[in-house]
Design a protein around this motif. Structure first.
Motif, PDB file in Angstrom:
ATOM      1  N   ALA A 187       0.835  -1.202   0.000  1.00  0.00           N
ATOM      2  CA  ALA A 187       0.000   0.000   0.000  1.00  0.00           C
ATOM      3  C   ALA A 187       0.876   1.261   0.000  1.00  0.00           C
ATOM      4  N   VAL A 188       1.943   1.276   0.797  1.00  0.00           N
ATOM      5  CA  VAL A 188       2.844   2.436   0.823  1.00  0.00           C
ATOM      6  C   VAL A 188       3.461   2.629  -0.556  1.00  0.00           C
ATOM      7  N   HIS A 189       3.944   1.563  -1.151  1.00  0.00           N
ATOM      8  CA  HIS A 189       4.554   1.655  -2.480  1.00  0.00           C
ATOM      9  C   HIS A 189       3.562   2.242  -3.483  1.00  0.00           C
ATOM     10  N   LEU A 245       7.271  10.848   3.438  1.00  0.00           N
ATOM     11  CA  LEU A 245       8.104   9.786   4.000  1.00  0.00           C
ATOM     12  C   LEU A 245       8.916  10.270   5.193  1.00  0.00           C
ATOM     13  N   PHE A 246       9.843  11.154   4.989  1.00  0.00           N
ATOM     14  CA  PHE A 246      10.811  11.469   6.036  1.00  0.00           C
ATOM     15  C   PHE A 246      10.278  12.347   7.160  1.00  0.00           C
ATOM     16  N   ASP A 247       9.354  13.259   6.865  1.00  0.00           N
ATOM     17  CA  ASP A 247       8.834  14.111   7.937  1.00  0.00           C
ATOM     18  C   ASP A 247       8.098  13.323   9.013  1.00  0.00           C
ATOM     19  N   GLY A 248       7.604  12.149   8.678  1.00  0.00           N
ATOM     20  CA  GLY A 248       6.887  11.328   9.652  1.00  0.00           C
ATOM     21  C   GLY A 248       7.765  10.340  10.392  1.00  0.00           C
ATOM     22  N   LEU A 249       9.076  10.385  10.147  1.00  0.00           N
ATOM     23  CA  LEU A 249       9.997   9.437  10.775  1.00  0.00           C
ATOM     24  C   LEU A 249      11.007  10.156  11.657  1.00  0.00           C
ATOM     25  N   SER A 250      11.413   9.481  12.705  1.00  0.00           N
ATOM     26  CA  SER A 250      12.550   9.978  13.489  1.00  0.00           C
ATOM     27  C   SER A 250      13.826   9.588  12.739  1.00  0.00           C
ATOM     28  N   ALA A 251      14.942  10.163  13.154  1.00  0.00           N
ATOM     29  CA  ALA A 251      16.223   9.805  12.544  1.00  0.00           C
ATOM     30  C   ALA A 251      16.506   8.315  12.743  1.00  0.00           C
TER      31      ALA A 251
END
Length: 153
Positions: free
Chosen positions: A20-22, A126-132
């Motif tokens: 689904a993400v893809h 993608l990246f704004d919703g993830l921690s480092a």
């Protein structure tokens, strides 16, 4: 020989979420590119390696390998982009059987115009919703999976 190793409930949930993400990320990126620049994901996929290549030119075979496309798909997409003035095909000086794909001035302008919005869309979804730490985990996981595929390739 045993039967298939079916996915357990957790594995099936992860697999379906990945699919689904893809699908959804690919669609969101396509919508943004078309809306903001008139480029498709396929256009962008070819413009990126060409824009980074020395002189903006790559052998067709090398370009196809970089994006993971078969020769037929690459030829059709290059033809569409050539009609729009984004790329030009040239004979290969070293190999009469080979051909080169060159980024035109219009193609360079298109990728330079499209890249900021594309990167912002990748960052937002993608990246704004993830921690480092989470991004590091994805990096390790994706590279491990790619390594296993390459080892079997």
């Amino acid at each position: 020989m045993g039967g298939p190793r079916w996915l357990d409930e957790r594995e099936a949930r992860v697999w379906q979420a990945y699919l689904a993400v893809h699908r959804e990320l690919h669609s969101a990126l396509e919508r943004q590119l078309v809306r903001d620049s008139g480029l498709s994901n396929a256009d962008y996929a070819l413009l990126v390696p060409l824009s980074g290549a020395e002189g903006g030119v790559l052998r067709s075979r090398e370009l196809g390998a970089l994006v993971g496309w078969e020769r037929s798909r690459l030829s059709h997409q290059v033809g569409r982009m050539e009609k729009r003035g984004l790329v030009a095909r040239e004979d290969c000086a070293e190999d009469a059987r080979g051909s080169m794909v060159r980024l035109t001035a219009a193609g360079r302008a298109a990728i330079e115009s499209a890249a900021p919005g594309h990167v912002e869309t990748v960052r937002r979804y993608l990246f704004d919703g993830l921690s480092a730490a989470e991004a590091d985990v994805l990096d390790r996981v994706f590279h491990r999976v790619l390594g296993r595929i390459a080892a079997d390739g």
